[in-house]
Design an enzyme around this catalytic site. Sequence first.
Site, PDB file in Angstrom:
ATOM      1  CG  ASP A   8      -0.371   0.205   2.518  1.00  0.00           C
ATOM      2  OD1 ASP A   8       0.876   0.302   2.595  1.00  0.00           O
ATOM      3  OD2 ASP A   8      -1.119   0.302   3.510  1.00  0.00           O
ATOM      4  CB  CYS A  65       0.999  -2.418   4.667  1.00  0.00           C
ATOM      5  SG  CYS A  65       0.855  -3.445   6.144  1.00  0.00           S
ATOM      6  CB  THR A  67       2.395  -2.563  10.868  1.00  0.00           C
ATOM      7  OG1 THR A  67       1.157  -3.026  10.276  1.00  0.00           O
ATOM      8  CG2 THR A  67       2.176  -1.214  11.539  1.00  0.00           C
ATOM      9  CG  HIS A  98       8.437 -24.191  13.381  1.00  0.00           C
ATOM     10  ND1 HIS A  98       8.423 -23.997  14.737  1.00  0.00           N
ATOM     11  CD2 HIS A  98       9.633 -24.766  13.102  1.00  0.00           C
ATOM     12  CE1 HIS A  98       9.560 -24.443  15.269  1.00  0.00           C
ATOM     13  NE2 HIS A  98      10.324 -24.901  14.289  1.00  0.00           N
ATOM     14  CG  HIS A 133       7.026 -28.196  12.152  1.00  0.00           C
ATOM     15  ND1 HIS A 133       6.656 -27.547  13.307  1.00  0.00           N
ATOM     16  CD2 HIS A 133       8.322 -28.546  12.307  1.00  0.00           C
ATOM     17  CE1 HIS A 133       7.693 -27.496  14.134  1.00  0.00           C
ATOM     18  NE2 HIS A 133       8.720 -28.093  13.544  1.00  0.00           N
TER      19      HIS A 133
HETATM   20  C1  RB5 Z   1      -1.901   2.750   6.357  1.00  0.00           C
HETATM   21  O1  RB5 Z   1      -1.839   3.995   6.949  1.00  0.00           O
HETATM   22  C2  RB5 Z   1      -1.579   1.666   7.369  1.00  0.00           C
HETATM   23  O2  RB5 Z   1      -2.676   1.467   8.194  1.00  0.00           O
HETATM   24  C3  RB5 Z   1      -1.196   0.400   6.654  1.00  0.00           C
HETATM   25  O3  RB5 Z   1      -0.080   0.626   5.865  1.00  0.00           O
HETATM   26  C4  RB5 Z   1      -0.831  -0.805   7.494  1.00  0.00           C
HETATM   27  O4  RB5 Z   1       0.161  -0.504   8.427  1.00  0.00           O
HETATM   28  C5  RB5 Z   1      -1.932  -1.570   8.072  1.00  0.00           C
HETATM   29  O5  RB5 Z   1      -1.739  -2.604   8.720  1.00  0.00           O
END
Ligand code: RB5
Length: 154
Positions: A8, A65, A67, A98, A133
Amino acid sequence: MRISIASDHGGFEQKEQLKAFLAREGHEVCDRGPASEGPVDYPDFAALVARDVAQESAERGVLVCGTGIGMAIAANKVAGARAASVATPEFAGLCREHNDANILCLSGRFVDLAANEAILGVFLHTEFSGGRHARRVQKIAALESAEQAKPSGE
Ligand code: RB5
Protein backbone atom coordinates in the site's frame (compact mmCIF):
# COMPACT_ATOMS: atom_id res chain seq x y z
CA MET A 1 11.46 -18.38 -8.12
CA ARG A 2 8.33 -16.55 -9.33
CA ILE A 3 7.30 -13.99 -6.72
CA SER A 4 4.18 -11.83 -6.58
CA ILE A 5 4.66 -8.52 -4.73
CA ALA A 6 2.42 -5.61 -3.74
CA SER A 7 2.14 -2.87 -1.16
CA ASP A 8 0.00 0.00 0.00
CA HIS A 9 1.20 3.60 0.30
CA GLY A 10 2.95 2.75 3.60
CA GLY A 11 5.08 0.17 1.85
CA PHE A 12 5.33 1.57 -1.67
CA GLU A 13 8.89 2.89 -1.49
CA GLN A 14 10.28 -0.35 -0.06
CA LYS A 15 8.20 -2.43 -2.48
CA GLU A 16 10.01 -0.69 -5.34
CA GLN A 17 13.40 -1.30 -3.69
CA LEU A 18 12.59 -4.92 -2.82
CA LYS A 19 11.60 -5.57 -6.44
CA ALA A 20 15.09 -4.51 -7.47
CA PHE A 21 16.60 -6.73 -4.74
CA LEU A 22 14.59 -9.73 -5.96
CA ALA A 23 15.59 -9.13 -9.57
CA ARG A 24 19.27 -8.91 -8.55
CA GLU A 25 18.84 -12.25 -6.76
CA GLY A 26 17.58 -13.79 -10.01
CA HIS A 27 13.87 -14.07 -9.20
CA GLU A 28 11.00 -13.43 -11.57
CA VAL A 29 8.90 -10.64 -10.04
CA CYS A 30 5.24 -9.95 -10.71
CA ASP A 31 4.37 -6.46 -9.40
CA ARG A 32 0.66 -6.34 -8.44
CA GLY A 33 0.83 -2.65 -7.59
CA PRO A 34 0.19 0.02 -6.74
CA ALA A 35 2.01 1.96 -9.47
CA SER A 36 2.42 5.13 -7.39
CA GLU A 37 2.59 6.20 -3.75
CA GLY A 38 -0.91 7.66 -3.43
CA PRO A 39 -3.21 6.32 -0.70
CA VAL A 40 -4.79 2.91 -1.37
CA ASP A 41 -6.49 0.24 0.75
CA TYR A 42 -4.13 -2.60 1.68
CA PRO A 43 -6.76 -5.43 1.51
CA ASP A 44 -7.16 -4.83 -2.24
CA PHE A 45 -3.47 -5.53 -2.83
CA ALA A 46 -3.19 -8.32 -0.28
CA ALA A 47 -5.96 -10.15 -2.17
CA LEU A 48 -4.12 -9.93 -5.50
CA VAL A 49 -0.92 -11.45 -4.13
CA ALA A 50 -2.71 -14.04 -1.96
CA ARG A 51 -4.72 -15.26 -4.96
CA ASP A 52 -1.55 -15.48 -7.09
CA VAL A 53 0.02 -17.71 -4.45
CA ALA A 54 -3.11 -19.76 -3.68
CA GLN A 55 -3.68 -20.37 -7.41
CA GLU A 56 0.03 -21.22 -7.83
CA SER A 57 0.74 -18.58 -10.45
CA ALA A 58 3.42 -17.45 -7.98
CA GLU A 59 5.49 -19.63 -5.65
CA ARG A 60 5.73 -16.99 -2.93
CA GLY A 61 4.24 -13.60 -2.15
CA VAL A 62 5.61 -10.43 -0.59
CA LEU A 63 3.38 -7.70 0.84
CA VAL A 64 4.57 -4.40 2.32
CA CYS A 65 2.41 -1.97 4.30
CA GLY A 66 3.13 0.34 7.21
CA THR A 67 3.44 -2.47 9.73
CA GLY A 68 2.95 -5.68 7.71
CA ILE A 69 0.07 -6.56 10.03
CA GLY A 70 -2.93 -5.44 7.98
CA MET A 71 -1.54 -7.18 4.91
CA ALA A 72 -1.19 -10.46 6.82
CA ILE A 73 -4.70 -10.27 8.27
CA ALA A 74 -6.17 -9.62 4.82
CA ALA A 75 -4.06 -12.16 2.89
CA ASN A 76 -4.96 -14.93 5.34
CA LYS A 77 -8.64 -14.60 4.36
CA VAL A 78 -7.76 -16.22 1.01
CA ALA A 79 -7.85 -20.02 1.21
CA GLY A 80 -4.38 -21.47 0.77
CA ALA A 81 -2.57 -18.31 1.87
CA ARG A 82 -0.25 -18.66 4.86
CA ALA A 83 0.89 -15.10 5.40
CA ALA A 84 3.28 -14.12 8.18
CA SER A 85 4.01 -10.61 9.41
CA VAL A 86 7.73 -10.67 10.12
CA ALA A 87 10.20 -8.14 11.53
CA THR A 88 13.28 -10.29 12.23
CA PRO A 89 15.32 -12.81 10.20
CA GLU A 90 14.77 -15.39 12.96
CA PHE A 91 11.01 -15.26 12.55
CA ALA A 92 11.42 -15.36 8.75
CA GLY A 93 13.20 -18.69 9.13
CA LEU A 94 10.72 -20.04 11.64
CA CYS A 95 7.65 -19.08 9.60
CA ARG A 96 9.08 -21.17 6.76
CA GLU A 97 10.36 -24.09 8.85
CA HIS A 98 7.34 -24.48 11.12
CA ASN A 99 4.40 -22.86 9.29
CA ASP A 100 5.31 -23.30 5.61
CA ALA A 101 4.44 -19.61 5.21
CA ASN A 102 4.02 -18.73 1.55
CA ILE A 103 3.54 -14.97 1.89
CA LEU A 104 5.89 -12.62 3.72
CA CYS A 105 4.39 -9.38 5.08
CA LEU A 106 6.86 -6.62 5.83
CA SER A 107 6.80 -3.25 7.54
CA GLY A 108 7.79 -0.37 5.29
CA ARG A 109 7.63 2.17 8.13
CA PHE A 110 9.28 0.52 11.14
CA VAL A 111 11.89 -1.77 9.54
CA ASP A 112 14.59 -0.38 7.24
CA LEU A 113 15.40 -1.68 3.77
CA ALA A 114 18.59 -3.51 4.75
CA ALA A 115 16.76 -5.39 7.49
CA ASN A 116 13.85 -6.24 5.20
CA GLU A 117 16.26 -7.52 2.53
CA ALA A 118 17.85 -9.80 5.12
CA ILE A 119 14.41 -11.02 6.25
CA LEU A 120 13.34 -11.64 2.65
CA GLY A 121 16.55 -13.52 1.88
CA VAL A 122 15.98 -15.89 4.80
CA PHE A 123 12.32 -16.34 3.85
CA LEU A 124 13.22 -17.34 0.29
CA HIS A 125 16.08 -19.66 1.21
CA THR A 126 14.52 -21.58 4.08
CA GLU A 127 12.69 -24.85 3.44
CA PHE A 128 9.66 -26.15 5.33
CA SER A 129 10.76 -28.73 7.92
CA GLY A 130 7.78 -31.06 7.40
CA GLY A 131 7.40 -33.87 9.96
CA ARG A 132 5.29 -32.85 12.96
CA HIS A 133 4.92 -29.38 11.44
CA ALA A 134 3.23 -30.86 8.35
CA ARG A 135 0.47 -32.29 10.55
CA ARG A 136 -0.14 -28.86 12.07
CA VAL A 137 -0.19 -27.10 8.71
CA GLN A 138 -2.66 -29.74 7.46
CA LYS A 139 -4.86 -28.87 10.45
CA ILE A 140 -4.83 -25.22 9.37
CA ALA A 141 -6.03 -26.28 5.91
CA ALA A 142 -8.72 -28.49 7.47
CA LEU A 143 -9.90 -25.58 9.61
CA GLU A 144 -10.12 -23.42 6.50
CA SER A 145 -12.20 -26.07 4.68
CA ALA A 146 -14.50 -26.56 7.69
CA GLU A 147 -15.14 -22.81 7.97
CA GLN A 148 -15.91 -22.57 4.25
CA ALA A 149 -18.31 -25.50 4.43
CA LYS A 150 -20.38 -23.98 7.28
CA PRO A 151 -23.92 -23.07 6.26
CA SER A 152 -24.47 -19.31 6.48
CA GLY A 153 -25.89 -18.22 9.81
CA GLU A 154 -24.08 -20.91 11.82
C1 RB5 B 1 -1.90 2.75 6.36
O1 RB5 B 1 -1.84 4.00 6.95
C2 RB5 B 1 -1.58 1.67 7.37
O2 RB5 B 1 -2.68 1.47 8.19
C3 RB5 B 1 -1.20 0.40 6.65
O3 RB5 B 1 -0.08 0.63 5.86
C4 RB5 B 1 -0.83 -0.81 7.49
O4 RB5 B 1 0.16 -0.50 8.43
C5 RB5 B 1 -1.93 -1.57 8.07
O5 RB5 B 1 -1.74 -2.60 8.72
